[in-house]
Design a protein around this motif. Structure first.
Motif, short mmCIF file in Angstrom:
data_model
loop_
_atom_site.label_atom_id
_atom_site.label_comp_id
_atom_site.label_asym_id
_atom_site.label_seq_id
_atom_site.Cartn_x
_atom_site.Cartn_y
_atom_site.Cartn_z
N GLN A 89 0.94 -1.12 -0.07
CA GLN A 89 0.03 0.07 -0.04
C GLN A 89 0.88 1.29 -0.06
O GLN A 89 1.99 1.17 0.72
CB GLN A 89 -0.96 -0.03 1.20
CG GLN A 89 -0.33 0.09 2.44
CD GLN A 89 -1.27 0.24 3.91
OE1 GLN A 89 -1.93 -1.05 4.14
NE2 GLN A 89 -1.69 1.13 4.22
N ALA A 90 0.21 2.31 -0.65
CA ALA A 90 1.01 3.55 -0.79
C ALA A 90 1.14 4.24 0.51
O ALA A 90 0.13 4.04 1.39
CB ALA A 90 0.57 4.24 -1.99
N SER A 91 1.68 5.19 0.48
CA SER A 91 1.93 6.22 1.69
C SER A 91 0.83 7.34 1.91
O SER A 91 1.19 8.53 1.95
CB SER A 91 3.20 6.56 2.37
OG SER A 91 3.62 7.34 1.05
N VAL A 92 -0.34 7.11 1.40
CA VAL A 92 -1.30 8.05 1.26
C VAL A 92 -2.58 7.44 1.91
O VAL A 92 -2.78 6.44 2.08
CB VAL A 92 -1.63 8.60 0.02
CG1 VAL A 92 -0.78 9.17 -0.73
CG2 VAL A 92 -2.33 7.34 -0.98
N GLU A 93 -3.63 8.38 2.40
CA GLU A 93 -4.74 7.97 3.13
C GLU A 93 -5.70 7.09 2.15
O GLU A 93 -6.37 6.49 2.80
CB GLU A 93 -5.46 9.12 3.83
CG GLU A 93 -4.63 9.80 4.97
CD GLU A 93 -5.42 10.84 5.56
OE1 GLU A 93 -6.61 11.28 5.26
OE2 GLU A 93 -4.99 11.72 6.59
N ARG A 94 -5.78 7.65 1.16
CA ARG A 94 -6.62 6.92 0.17
C ARG A 94 -6.30 5.50 -0.10
O ARG A 94 -7.19 4.67 -0.46
CB ARG A 94 -6.64 7.64 -0.98
CG ARG A 94 -7.42 8.99 -0.92
CD ARG A 94 -7.08 10.00 -2.46
NE ARG A 94 -7.67 9.10 -3.54
CZ ARG A 94 -7.33 9.38 -4.82
NH1 ARG A 94 -6.59 10.28 -4.86
NH2 ARG A 94 -7.74 8.81 -5.85
N ALA A 95 -4.99 4.95 0.21
CA ALA A 95 -4.54 3.75 -0.05
C ALA A 95 -5.33 2.63 0.63
O ALA A 95 -5.81 2.91 1.87
CB ALA A 95 -2.99 3.53 0.23
N MET A 96 -5.72 1.75 -0.45
CA MET A 96 -6.39 0.48 0.42
C MET A 96 -5.54 -0.32 1.06
O MET A 96 -4.37 -0.80 0.97
CB MET A 96 -7.00 -0.48 -0.71
CG MET A 96 -7.57 -1.91 -0.30
SD MET A 96 -8.60 -2.76 -1.42
CE MET A 96 -10.17 -1.78 -1.29
N PRO A 97 -5.80 -0.76 2.41
CA PRO A 97 -5.00 -1.46 3.35
C PRO A 97 -4.58 -2.59 2.74
O PRO A 97 -5.48 -3.31 1.95
CB PRO A 97 -5.98 -1.78 4.58
CG PRO A 97 -6.80 -0.68 4.54
CD PRO A 97 -6.92 -0.28 3.26
N VAL A 98 -3.27 -3.15 2.84
CA VAL A 98 -2.63 -4.08 2.15
C VAL A 98 -3.57 -5.64 2.28
O VAL A 98 -3.63 -6.58 1.66
CB VAL A 98 -1.16 -4.31 2.36
CG1 VAL A 98 -0.93 -4.63 3.76
CG2 VAL A 98 -0.48 -5.28 1.46
N GLY A 126 -0.27 -0.14 -10.46
CA GLY A 126 -1.65 -0.24 -9.68
C GLY A 126 -2.13 1.03 -9.32
O GLY A 126 -3.28 1.31 -9.07
N SER A 127 -1.27 1.92 -8.93
CA SER A 127 -1.53 3.23 -8.54
C SER A 127 -0.53 4.17 -8.66
O SER A 127 0.59 3.85 -8.67
CB SER A 127 -1.98 3.03 -6.82
OG SER A 127 -2.03 4.54 -6.34
N THR A 128 -0.96 5.37 -9.07
CA THR A 128 0.13 6.53 -9.10
C THR A 128 0.88 6.70 -7.96
O THR A 128 2.09 6.88 -8.08
CB THR A 128 -0.67 7.87 -9.46
OG1 THR A 128 -1.43 7.67 -10.58
CG2 THR A 128 0.48 8.82 -9.82
N PHE A 129 0.29 6.43 -6.81
CA PHE A 129 0.91 6.55 -5.36
C PHE A 129 1.70 5.56 -5.37
O PHE A 129 2.80 5.65 -4.68
CB PHE A 129 -0.16 6.80 -4.39
CG PHE A 129 -0.98 7.77 -4.70
CD1 PHE A 129 -0.70 9.09 -4.25
CD2 PHE A 129 -2.64 7.43 -4.87
CE1 PHE A 129 -1.82 10.35 -4.64
CE2 PHE A 129 -3.34 8.65 -4.96
CZ PHE A 129 -2.99 9.94 -5.04
N ILE A 130 1.71 4.24 -5.66
CA ILE A 130 2.80 3.16 -5.69
C ILE A 130 3.93 3.57 -6.39
O ILE A 130 5.08 3.42 -5.75
CB ILE A 130 1.87 1.82 -6.00
CG1 ILE A 130 0.74 1.56 -5.03
CG2 ILE A 130 3.12 0.77 -6.18
CD1 ILE A 130 1.40 0.73 -3.88
N VAL A 131 3.74 4.14 -7.68
CA VAL A 131 4.65 4.41 -8.38
C VAL A 131 5.52 5.55 -7.68
O VAL A 131 6.92 5.74 -7.52
CB VAL A 131 4.24 4.86 -9.84
CG1 VAL A 131 5.37 5.51 -10.63
CG2 VAL A 131 3.85 3.70 -10.64
#
Length: 249
Positions: free
Chosen positions: A180-189, A230-235
């Motif tokens: 999961q990315a380090s943002v609040e919107r991230a789905m818990p792993v 999978g997500s811009t935030f992961i990248v």
């Protein structure tokens, strides 16, 4: 009014109609890139992940960005340039077109679009995060599957996307590092991994993107492929890791 409107693509006729009807309503000339024939033959993808576009007006153009979606993006860009030059009189020289395609990342700071982060093993990231993007990414991964050993996927998503739709397009023969990315919107792993496993995807859970990257690099061999997305935030979390000189090489 009077300003040209260019639609890049529309998979549904109803979507196309929205743009065309609105353009007619406000008196804007309407263009559809997919019908403007700016590319004359099939585009070629090199083993290094770069596209060659046989354009009608500028000859063969080399694009820096990889990924299946870039073919349609290139058609849209070339159509826009054609309209700017022929309808609006903007002076755009051929050299500028070639330069722009060949060095778009450096010129604009754009990152994460099928970007190769390292080799041996090959590490590629892409910010595609919806079904439309993954329809192209899935095809691209199928092609690369012929040239690499094992595929490792470092994947996470945010809560407001069509997660099941995207997961259904991911390769089932890959090994996954769910994260999961380090943002609040991230789905818990944990929640993401449960959804993924329902789609036949298997792997291990990692609390952070850095943890996933480190584990994947330790596990992968030189001819394997590691995909991050999978997500811009992961990248976004992954990119700084590969910018640290020699840390992961």
């Amino acid at each position: 009014k009077g300003v040209p409107a260019l639609l890049g693509e529309a998979e549904k006729q109803s979507v196309y109609d929205v743009f065309k009807n609105k353009a007619e309503e406000v008196g804007a000339p309407f263009y559809y890139a997919q019908r403007m024939d700016m590319v004359k033959d099939e585009c070629r993808l090199t083993v290094g992940g770069k596209w060659f576009f046989p354009s009608v007006e500028y000859g063969e153009i080399q694009g820096e960005l990889g990924g299946e979606v870039q073919v349609r993006n290139a058609v849209t860009v070339l159509s826009a340039i054609h309209i700017l030059r022929t309808e609006l009189g903007v002076d755009i020289i051929p050299e500028a077109v070639h330069e722009g395609f060949a060095h778009v990342t450096k010129l604009t700071g754009l990152m994460g679009r099928w970007q190769t982060l390292r080799s041996k093993p090959t590490v590629i990231c892409d910010t595609g995060h919806n079904v439309g993007g993954w329809e192209h990414l899935a095809e691209h991964l199928k092609v690369l599957r012929q040239y690499c050993g094992q595929i490792y996927m470092i994947i996470g998503m945010v809560n407001d996307k069509d997660i099941d739709g995207v997961l259904s397009l991911m390769p089932q023969d890959a090994f996954y590092f769910f994260t999961q990315a380090s943002v609040e919107r991230a789905m818990p792993v944990e929640d993401f991994a449960v959804k993924a496993m329902r789609h036949g995807l298997s792997g291990t859970l990692c609390d952070t993107v850095q943890d996933a990257v480190e584990k994947a690099l330790r596990r992968a061999r030189e001819n394997d492929l590691i995909f991050i997305g999978g997500s811009t935030f992961i990248v976004a979390d992954a990119l700084p890791l590969f910018m640290k000189e020699d840390e992961y090489k």
